[in-house]
Design an enzyme around this catalytic site. Structure first.
Site, PDB file in Angstrom:
ATOM      1  CD  GLU A 295      39.001  56.783  29.809  1.00 49.59           C
ATOM      2  OE1 GLU A 295      39.293  56.140  30.838  1.00 49.59           O
ATOM      3  OE2 GLU A 295      38.002  57.491  29.716  1.00 49.59           O
ATOM      4  CE  LYS A 297      45.195  49.064  34.599  1.00 47.03           C
ATOM      5  NZ  LYS A 297      45.770  49.507  35.857  1.00 47.03           N
ATOM      6  NE  ARG A 302      38.371  53.479  40.178  1.00 47.96           N
ATOM      7  CZ  ARG A 302      37.848  52.449  39.512  1.00 47.96           C
ATOM      8  NH1 ARG A 302      38.440  51.285  39.486  1.00 47.96           N
ATOM      9  NH2 ARG A 302      36.721  52.589  38.851  1.00 47.96           N
ATOM     10  CD  GLU A 449      49.492  49.690  35.954  1.00 45.33           C
ATOM     11  OE1 GLU A 449      49.893  48.641  36.463  1.00 45.33           O
ATOM     12  OE2 GLU A 449      48.334  50.133  36.128  1.00 45.33           O
ATOM     13  CE  LYS A 454      37.624  53.337  31.479  1.00 42.42           C
ATOM     14  NZ  LYS A 454      37.571  54.527  32.339  1.00 42.42           N
ATOM     15  NE  ARG A 468      38.773  41.657  38.791  1.00 43.42           N
ATOM     16  CZ  ARG A 468      39.669  42.628  38.947  1.00 43.42           C
ATOM     17  NH1 ARG A 468      40.137  43.256  37.892  1.00 43.42           N
ATOM     18  NH2 ARG A 468      40.102  42.977  40.130  1.00 43.42           N
ATOM     19  CE  LYS A 474      43.237  44.129  35.025  1.00 41.82           C
ATOM     20  NZ  LYS A 474      43.631  44.118  36.396  1.00 41.82           N
TER      21      LYS A 474
END
Ligand code: AMP
Length: 634
Positions: A295, A297, A302, A449, A454, A468, A474
């Protein structure tokens, strides 16, 4: 990590002292003695034992006082989303100490510079004071209630009222009570009580309060302690509210807790976080035979959006702060994005600054210029759009255990994309490295970014609150240029500027947080990447946080980098660097790679201020050690 199971609660609890009788409120002295013992050891196992002893006694003698005790151990007044905090300034506390002990402000300041801990200064000032009669002992109920009242005071003359209330408590303090009272008021206990330790001690106390416990076989004891700890942590992850958990813990057997304390809209979860990756092949290595999805970023903030079944909508930050007042424009629009069949939900999203004319995302810097408090809809200049990437709860049901493929399907089928307001995160499900590279490039062109990658299907694709997790990776554009991830670091001090920077701070001493020792460890001096404007802003912002001496919990080492001024740990910088090296001056991760040296950043560069991050929420010393070890030349 469990406590010694042969430990005798009754013997240990004799050490809690005082004539605390059944059904009477818990004496504050009992809590402070436990704090003292925790402070005098660095061993996590011993700290847990002291807490278990305290909790078992409270459950047996005064169960109705357990909630306050738990809050005081984690030094909070209520769940984070209610937004009530202590953190009283030093000058106000000194005023109250001066008034209650008759000492001068000058004498107190001198002591503070020498000792570095206002709690100890208060305790010493009380010890040297003569009193004519013994005050009535403080109870935890009374202290907690007064702390809450102090935090709630606002408006005109609130400062004087605060001083009066603090003074009222201080005059009644005996032994070490003044020390911990002042630290509670400062908002930092600093005795090594991490919240996870408090949680596991609470779970173990529930098991050990069973009168049969001493008769059980060792294996049964260990199994029960371990199961209870797992259950309580799982419950807390989905319902992080002691207001709900503690009464349920007293009322139901622990194995029923997961079904009694279920997640619900209105109570924010701690969000799932991602692991950094340095290259695209690393992604393929990590996921090997598993299905994954990529996806964009988004570079914003958030936002966890909740709707209860009776229609109340709220937005929470990554720290579980209620941001609803910050986004009145969004709250108003959410109704339009919901399909008629969708009643209650929790969405995981990113809020980004939005250009309504060009219909595109604007850089994070623009979002950060939006006001954070008292936002009036008519005054809003920076528009925000929401990108939804996960659905954690839908129509009365938790989706945490569902695989991401199903959560995404439900997200897409229950909400409606709405121009300039709400979009689903752009995704791509190919496992081909060339496709991922192209997708990454396009994400950057679109002001993102980089990518989030995932786990998509199967047991690894559940939502893991507060973790985490390696099931979320990421990839930021800079990783691929060899710069690695940025770090979020706390400003501990500053150096006076020279030349063009004469009236502002010219450089800053930064540190990272070590959750194990609850210390801030120095990591580098930084002076690059600042515009004149940002230096001015920083000067104004930081001037009110200057303290006369470094905090007791600042780890500076034997050859410290000494700045011209020290600050309370409040402001967080996002920083990038060329690489990391071992240093005799800086202390990040000291003891993990080298017994007396830490890690420091080479050529650090300022990126931005991170208003959305708490100092304790920043890059941990463990992560710094990981970054250091991941360097190709190490
Ligand atoms: P970092 O703050 O660098 O650890 O990156 C994680 C953050 O990226 C999350 O906390 C989100 O705020 C943000 N983010 C942006 N886009 C996504 C996405 N598609 N999925 C998950 N998190 C995202």
């Amino acid at each position: 990590m469990y406590i010694r199971t042969e430990m005798s609660i009754s013997k240990e609890s004799a050490l809690l002292g005082t004539n605390w009788k059944k059904d009477e409120p818990v004496p504050y002295a009992v809590l402070c003695r436990t704090f003292e013992k925790c402070e005098n050891t660095t061993k996590r196992l011993e700290i847990t034992e002291y807490l278990v002893t305290l909790f078992v006694q409270v459950m047996r003698l005064s169960p109705s006082g357990l909630l306050e005790i738990v809050y005081m151990c984690i030094n909070k007044l209520c769940p984070d989303y209610e937004g009530l905090e202590l953190g009283i300034g030093e000058s106000l506390l000194m005023k109250a100490i001066a008034k209650s002990t008759g000492r001068t402000m000058k004498a107190l300041k001198d002591d503070y510079i020498l000792i570095g801990d206002l709690g100890t200064v208060a305790k010493n000032s009380k010890t040297s004071q003569r009193t004519l009669f013994r005050p009535k002992p403080l109870t935890t109920v009374h202290v907690f209630k007064t702390l809450k009242e102090i935090a709630q005071l606002s408006g005109q003359s609130s400062q004087n009222k605060k001083v009066d209330k603090i003074q009222g408590l201080l005059v009644a303090c005996l032994e070490n009570e003044a020390k911990y009272l002042i630290r509670q008021l400062e908002g930092k206990l600093r005795i090594g009580l991490a919240e996870q330790t408090v949680l596991s001690a609470l779970a173990q106390a529930v098991v050990m309060k069973n009168p049969e416990f001493d008769k059980w076989k060792q294996q049964k004891k260990e199994e029960q302690l371990s199961t209870a700890t797992d259950i309580l942590k799982a419950v807390y992850n989905q319902l992080p509210s002691y207001d709900m958990i503690v009464p349920a813990l007293l009322q139901y057997p622990i194995d029923e807790l997961l079904s009694k304390c279920t997640m619900r809209p209105g109570i924010p979860l701690k969000p799932m976080l991602a692991h950094p990756t340095k290259s695209l092949p690393e992604i393929l290595d990590r996921f090997q035979d598993q299905k994954f999805t990529c996806e964009y970023k988004y570079d914003g903030e958030r936002a966890q959006i909740h709707r209860t079944s009776d229609g109340k909508i709220s937005i929470y930050s990554r720290n579980s702060e209620d941001m609803s007042v910050r986004y009145p424009d969004i709250i108003d629009k959410i109704k339009k994005w919901i399909k008629p069949t969708t009643t209650s939900f929790i969405l995981d999203c990113e809020a980004v600054a939005w250009d309504i004319e060009k219909e595109c995302i604007l850089p994070f810097q623009i979002l950060s210029t939006r006001k954070r408090k008292d936002v009036k809809e008519e005054e809003i200049t920076v528009r925000v759009a929401i990108y939804g990437f996960d659905c954690l709860y839908l129509n009365g049901k938790s989706l945490l255990q569902e695989p991401f493929v199903e959560r995404r399907r439900l997200l897409h089928s229950s909400f409606i994309e709405t121009k300039n307001e709400f979009y689903f995160a752009t995704h791509m499900d190919s496992n081909d490295i060339a496709d991922i590279q192209t997708f990454l490039d396009v994400s950057i062109e679109n002001n993102c970014e980089g990518l989030m990658v995932k786990s998509y299907d199967g047991d690894h694709a559940t939502y893991e609150p507060s973790k985490r997790s390696r099931n979320w990776l990421k990839v930021k554009k800079d990783y691929l240029h060899g710069l690695g991830d940025s770090m979020d670091l706390v400003v501990m001090g500053a150096y006076h500027g020279r030349g063009k920077r004469t009236n502002v701070y010219g450089g800053f001493l930064l540190g990272c947080y070590d959750p194990e020792s609850e210390e801030y460890q120095t990591i580098c001096k930084i002076g690059t990447g600042f515009s004149e404007e940002i230096l001015k802003t920083l000067y104004d912002q930081l001037s009110s946080h200057v303290i006369p001496a470094p905090k007791r919990f600042y780890c500076l080492g034997d050859n410290p980098a000494t700045p011209d001024v020290w600050f309370d740990p409040v402001v967080v910088f996002e920083v990038k660097c060329a690489d990391l090296s071992i240093s005799p001056t800086y202390m990040a991760g000291v003891g993990q790679i080298n017994p007396s040296k830490g890690i420091s950043l080479r050529f650090p560069r300022f990126i931005r201020i991170r208003e959305d991050k708490d100092p304790e929420d920043t890059t941990s010393s463990g992560q710094i050690v990981d970054f250091y070890l991941q360097q190709p030349n190490i």
